[in-house]
Design a protein around this motif. Structure first.
Motif, mmCIF file in Angstrom:
data_model
loop_
_atom_site.group_PDB
_atom_site.id
_atom_site.type_symbol
_atom_site.label_atom_id
_atom_site.label_comp_id
_atom_site.label_asym_id
_atom_site.label_seq_id
_atom_site.Cartn_x
_atom_site.Cartn_y
_atom_site.Cartn_z
ATOM 1 N N PRO A 286 19.526 7.856 -18.095
ATOM 2 C CA PRO A 286 20.377 7.913 -16.894
ATOM 3 C C PRO A 286 19.842 8.867 -15.819
ATOM 4 C CG PRO A 286 21.734 7.929 -18.855
ATOM 5 C CD PRO A 286 20.303 8.044 -19.316
ATOM 6 N N ASP A 287 19.150 9.926 -16.232
ATOM 7 C CA ASP A 287 18.665 10.926 -15.282
ATOM 8 C C ASP A 287 17.185 10.807 -14.936
ATOM 9 O OD1 ASP A 287 21.198 12.130 -15.219
ATOM 10 O OD2 ASP A 287 20.722 13.282 -17.028
ATOM 11 N N VAL A 288 16.436 10.072 -15.754
ATOM 12 C CA VAL A 288 14.979 10.021 -15.575
ATOM 13 C C VAL A 288 14.505 8.569 -15.628
ATOM 14 C CG1 VAL A 288 12.753 10.837 -16.455
ATOM 15 C CG2 VAL A 288 14.771 12.288 -16.689
ATOM 16 N N PRO A 289 14.174 8.003 -14.469
ATOM 17 C CA PRO A 289 13.672 6.625 -14.476
ATOM 18 C C PRO A 289 12.233 6.561 -14.988
ATOM 19 C CG PRO A 289 13.671 7.497 -12.243
ATOM 20 C CD PRO A 289 14.305 8.541 -13.114
ATOM 21 N N ALA A 290 11.918 5.462 -15.645
ATOM 22 C CA ALA A 290 10.557 5.218 -16.138
ATOM 23 C C ALA A 290 9.941 4.084 -15.331
ATOM 24 C CB ALA A 290 10.587 4.862 -17.623
ATOM 25 N N ASP B 3 0.823 -1.202 0.000
ATOM 26 C CA ASP B 3 0.000 0.000 0.000
ATOM 27 C C ASP B 3 0.859 1.254 0.000
ATOM 28 O OD1 ASP B 3 -2.369 -1.360 -0.111
ATOM 29 O OD2 ASP B 3 -2.670 -1.394 2.063
ATOM 30 N N LYS B 4 2.030 1.185 0.652
ATOM 31 C CA LYS B 4 2.932 2.331 0.705
ATOM 32 C C LYS B 4 3.324 2.779 -0.703
ATOM 33 C CE LYS B 4 7.646 3.452 1.818
ATOM 34 N NZ LYS B 4 8.682 2.845 1.044
ATOM 35 N N ALA B 5 3.492 1.827 -1.617
ATOM 36 C CA ALA B 5 3.950 2.126 -2.964
ATOM 37 C C ALA B 5 2.803 2.483 -3.908
ATOM 38 C CB ALA B 5 4.733 0.940 -3.518
ATOM 39 N N ARG B 6 1.567 2.407 -3.465
ATOM 40 C CA ARG B 6 0.433 2.693 -4.349
ATOM 41 C C ARG B 6 0.348 4.188 -4.617
ATOM 42 N NH1 ARG B 6 -4.224 0.429 -6.416
ATOM 43 N NH2 ARG B 6 -6.048 1.782 -6.434
ATOM 44 N N LEU B 7 0.372 4.537 -5.881
ATOM 45 C CA LEU B 7 0.325 5.935 -6.289
ATOM 46 C C LEU B 7 -0.684 6.060 -7.423
ATOM 47 C CD1 LEU B 7 1.488 8.816 -6.128
ATOM 48 C CD2 LEU B 7 3.246 8.068 -7.721
ATOM 49 N N VAL B 8 -1.751 6.813 -7.180
ATOM 50 C CA VAL B 8 -2.813 6.998 -8.166
ATOM 51 C C VAL B 8 -2.800 8.448 -8.631
ATOM 52 C CG1 VAL B 8 -5.315 6.933 -8.554
ATOM 53 C CG2 VAL B 8 -4.209 5.143 -7.190
ATOM 54 N N ILE B 9 -2.918 8.624 -9.935
ATOM 55 C CA ILE B 9 -2.915 9.962 -10.543
ATOM 56 C C ILE B 9 -4.257 10.197 -11.221
ATOM 57 C CG2 ILE B 9 -1.873 11.397 -12.341
ATOM 58 C CD1 ILE B 9 0.786 10.009 -11.721
ATOM 59 N N VAL C 160 0.474 4.212 -10.789
ATOM 60 C CA VAL C 160 1.895 4.088 -11.059
ATOM 61 C C VAL C 160 2.415 2.897 -10.268
ATOM 62 C CG1 VAL C 160 4.141 5.211 -10.932
ATOM 63 C CG2 VAL C 160 2.076 6.590 -11.343
ATOM 64 N N LEU C 161 3.027 1.976 -10.940
ATOM 65 C CA LEU C 161 3.598 0.800 -10.279
ATOM 66 C C LEU C 161 5.011 1.181 -9.858
ATOM 67 C CD1 LEU C 161 2.257 -1.883 -12.787
ATOM 68 C CD2 LEU C 161 1.158 -0.937 -10.745
ATOM 69 N N THR C 162 5.105 1.777 -8.687
ATOM 70 C CA THR C 162 6.348 2.398 -8.224
ATOM 71 C C THR C 162 7.476 1.400 -7.976
ATOM 72 O OG1 THR C 162 5.592 2.341 -5.932
ATOM 73 C CG2 THR C 162 5.117 4.336 -7.193
ATOM 74 N N ASP C 163 7.171 0.126 -7.993
ATOM 75 C CA ASP C 163 8.207 -0.883 -7.812
ATOM 76 C C ASP C 163 8.563 -1.580 -9.124
ATOM 77 O OD1 ASP C 163 5.830 -2.219 -8.059
ATOM 78 O OD2 ASP C 163 6.085 -3.471 -6.289
#
Length: 160
Positions: free
Chosen positions: A27-31, A3-9, A15-18
């Motif tokens: 290199p500068d911007v993770p997807a 639940d900590k990683a759950r991010l809804v926009i 967003v599947l933060t994991d």
């Protein structure tokens, strides 16, 4: 996912933060993988912008209005509180192309592409996309071999 990683926009996208997506990361911007809330499958990706840099949000908002065969579809932007760091970041969501990275596909191919395929599948869509950007008085600033993608699994047409 915890639940900590759950991010809804915008009450539409999770967003599947994991789940990093190396194919679309720089290199500068993770997807990260993104899915619509009413879907089990992640068909989008989002870029987690560096909070220390100024983003060209006006350009991204214009891109959300562009529908062109040669242009990667921008979906949504939001300022998010990233769960791992508790820092605000701009997060940009795009529809993920299904055909893979042009660079990866061509590296794996034993031979090059025929000239007619290069013209119709690469040059024409790229010129169309650049023409549309020009109509918005925008530039891309980063068209490189490693950030061109095939729009679908037929791998005949690119998007930028």
């Amino acid at each position: 996912m915890s639940d900590k990683a759950r991010l809804v926009i915008a009450n539409e996208y999770e967003v599947l933060t994991d789940t990093l997506v190396p194919e679309f990361s720089t290199p500068d911007v993770p997807a990260y993988s993104v899915r619509e809330l009413n879907s089990d499958k992640a068909t989008m990706f989002g870029l987690l912008c560096d909070s220390r840099l100024t983003a060209r949000l006006d350009h991204f908002n214009d891109a959300c209005n562009i529908s062109s065969p040669g242009f990667m579809r921008a979906v949504q932007s939001a300022v998010v509180l990233w769960p791992d760091t508790n820092v605000e970041h701009l997060f940009l969501i795009y529809q993920a192309p299904e055909g893979g990275s042009v660079a990866n596909v061509l590296r794996e191919a034993d031979s090059g592409l025929p000239e007619d395929k290069v013209i119709q599948g690469f040059i024409v869509p790229a010129v169309q996309a650049l023409d549309i950007l020009n109509s918005y008085k925008r530039t891309h600033r980063g068209i490189r071999f490693d950030n061109l993608y095939f729009i679908d699994s037929t791998q005949t047409t690119i998007i930028i």
